[in-house]
Design an enzyme around this catalytic site. Sequence first.
Site, PDB file in Angstrom:
ATOM      1  CG  ASP A  34      -2.162   0.982   1.320  1.00 42.17           C
ATOM      2  OD1 ASP A  34      -2.128   2.005   0.157  1.00 42.17           O
ATOM      3  OD2 ASP A  34      -2.895   0.801   2.101  1.00 42.17           O
ATOM      4  N   GLY A  64      -5.394   3.460  -7.830  1.00 42.64           N
ATOM      5  CA  GLY A  64      -5.350   3.714  -9.115  1.00 42.64           C
ATOM      6  C   GLY A  64      -4.724   4.768  -9.736  1.00 42.64           C
ATOM      7  CG  ASP A 108      -9.521   3.068   1.290  1.00 41.37           C
ATOM      8  OD1 ASP A 108      -8.571   2.824   0.525  1.00 41.37           O
ATOM      9  OD2 ASP A 108      -9.123   3.123   2.413  1.00 41.37           O
TER      10      ASP A 108
HETATM   11  C1  GLA Z   1      -5.369   2.231   3.040  1.00 43.32           C
HETATM   12  C2  GLA Z   1      -5.955   1.051   1.872  1.00 43.32           C
HETATM   13  C3  GLA Z   1      -7.184   0.196   2.752  1.00 43.32           C
HETATM   14  C4  GLA Z   1      -6.294  -0.299   4.197  1.00 43.32           C
HETATM   15  C5  GLA Z   1      -5.726   0.962   4.907  1.00 43.32           C
HETATM   16  C6  GLA Z   1      -4.820   0.363   5.972  1.00 43.32           C
HETATM   17  O1  GLA Z   1      -6.352   3.188   3.071  1.00 43.32           O
HETATM   18  O2  GLA Z   1      -6.517   1.564   0.792  1.00 43.32           O
HETATM   19  O3  GLA Z   1      -7.570  -0.788   2.032  1.00 43.32           O
HETATM   20  O4  GLA Z   1      -5.338  -1.310   3.795  1.00 43.32           O
HETATM   21  O5  GLA Z   1      -4.786   1.758   4.242  1.00 43.32           O
HETATM   22  O6  GLA Z   1      -4.314   1.381   6.690  1.00 43.32           O
END
Ligand code: GLA
Length: 757
Positions: free
Chosen positions: A508, A550, A571
């Site tokens: 991430d 994205g 998200d």
């Molecule tokens: C981001 C991701 C989520 C999750 C959080 C964790 O927001 O997009 O899916 O993994 O981090 O902190």
Amino acid sequence: MKKLVILFVILAFLAGISCSREKAFSKIDLSGSWKFRTGDNLAWSKPDYSDSSWKEIKPGTIWEYQGYKKYDGFAWYRIRVNIPSAIQKNSAEKDSIQFLLGKIDDCDQVFLNGEMIGENGKTMYDNVPVTDEFTKVPDKWNVSRRYVLPVNDPRIKWNGENVIAVRVFDQAGAGGMFAKPFEISMVGLKDHVLFDFTSFAFKYLDDNHLQKDFTIINKSGKGDYNGNLSFTVFSYLNGNKLFEKEFPVTLKNGNKSTFSFSFKIDPQTQAYALVAFKENKSGQSVTEKLEVPYILTPKVSLEPRINSARIFGVRPWSPFQFKVAATGQAPLTYMADNLPDGLKIDGTNGIITGVLKQKGDYEVILKVRNSLGMATQNFKIKVGSTISLTPPMGWNSWNCWGLSVSDAKVRSSADYMKSSGLIDHGWTYINIDDGWEYQHDQDGNILTNSKFPDMKALCDYIHSIGLKIGIYSSPGTKTCGGYEGSYTFEDKDAAAYARWGIDYLKYDWCSYGSIAPNPNTEQMKHPYLVMEKALRAVNRDIHYSLCQYGMGDVWTWGASVDGNSWRTTGDIEDTWESMSTIGFSQGKCSPYSTPGRWNDPDMLVVGWVGWGPSLHNTGLTPNEQYTHITLWSLLSAPLLIGCDLSQLDPFTLNLLTNDEVNAIDQDPLGRQAKQSIANAEYQIWIKDLEDGSKAIGLFNLTENPLNIPVDLKPLNLPGRYSMRDLWRQKNLGQAETHFEMNVMPHGTVLLKLQKIK
Ligand code: GLA
């Protein structure tokens, strides 16, 4: 008699007029066209500024859908509106007026006649181009905008022209005003009495009874409300009243009251309830619509059935694990013909393990037997460089437990995956999201925090059930949740994952934004290539899931960093706006989906979700949940359940265990559906399947049942087809040229069309 009829008609006409007049004056509709332009200038808030050269825009839909594709940054909306004093006169409460502006992605400042009346804002990632203080306030994009003013506020021009100007800052992705309502209205009972339907799920009682508990909060601050509460259930099909109950209630000032209704209903009936509170003194009432869940998935047969994917990819020398998913009356015996040397199957649980050393394709025949018969299924093992040849199906901790995830919660999720039977329908991964990390020690080894005392033991436990386990990190120094990331420790981290037995890595972006602010495509790829190299250096197949929301159209280059899936959006949340905006905008990614390379529109928001220790039942209606699963399956999306598996109710379980629907997601051809028709009322998506048939999803975007017409020729489907309803697992006969389907509000029908030769 004739006179009576005429009198009646006149009275009805007058009643109609007075009703519609009252309606017209009880609120001012702002959902029509606004003026719009990109850029930023505070002078645009002024009422005498001329916006005549600005473009028109609708406020209920993000600007990307209205000609401003890929635009991020500042933009302004303006509208001129008369505020008649009649709305105050017609209102039971006369103190305050409110401006309801749907939701705004990401943040906004609202001006009335040149003066600011409120703001909501955000900054989410470190790389936000902070242009002024306005973008520095917390994340609010998915919050309803409600700005309340006392009626004597001097900024309001009663009975005159008012200019509402909205300054919007969009950080990335979708932008602008969306959702609803857009209106000006007087504050009234509906704003003080709030129904909460998500603290309790519908309960399934014996004998086809459903029970619904819910709460109502009186937050008026104006004393108790006495009135009547009614609960009336209607059939969607014919409008018939199926149940009705009403009783007097007192809603105590500042209190939350819980109510409970139970009623008999066939589990397949498509119905909704109107829940209304009518207050005695003012005669005002508040009514909310609540959809009743209905189950379409037929009961699992006692005869054996194999439900796992028909193709599986593995790299030479990597540890092999695949569990044959099958249903049927226990005990089941599992067998595999033509299993290549190096692999063995455990006949009692269907877990295939071993190592394959040579590249190549192996055609295996899986067999599952019980006292009632035997099921067989072809199964192709491809030993090569690409893994995850069908989209991963599993569970991830984030949408329920957020940062409160722990070893105990992960273990119990694995246990429930088994005891609920999900494992027998192909659900495989148990993924730990953010919140397990501690820090790197002196030798650079990543340590787990106290919630995860022994990661290796946890992995072994998950594998012993036949499941796989995933983990999470960031290429930055910190994860999005503020935990330790992998920056400069990529090799050590990948080695730790392999040592523990990890099968899936969600990687991430998060704080990497401060290492590469405003990155170009090469800079975006870089950290993903670094980890890819580290993962390739260990002897384990680890699904590589890119998560960077994205950015830079990742679907066009995710395969080049050997990603197996990549998040295409920000998200998801458990609202129709969030789920449908994400899901229906995936058409652009369709060409890039292929076995081992999946577009990921984020995890599922069905069941009990909450992003932290306290959970609620999903805010999606039952029909919206059918849409969610149907659309994600058509999109060949990774299916990662995000809910608390210990609280799976029959509706949610049925939603997740329809093998004919899941098979659309898992189809070995790996094509993503194309958006063939998209208009304001409905969409049609079509997915090519390996056997030459088509999966067709019809989606109703409106709030009422809708007949969706399907003309086969323009959809490039000439000829005659046999048609199957996949949710009901029922043949519907043949179709040629044209047919229509009645589709529920925000709901779906998923069909499989096979050409008749
Ligand atoms: C981001 C991701 C989520 C999750 C959080 C964790 O927001 O997009 O899916 O993994 O981090 O902190």
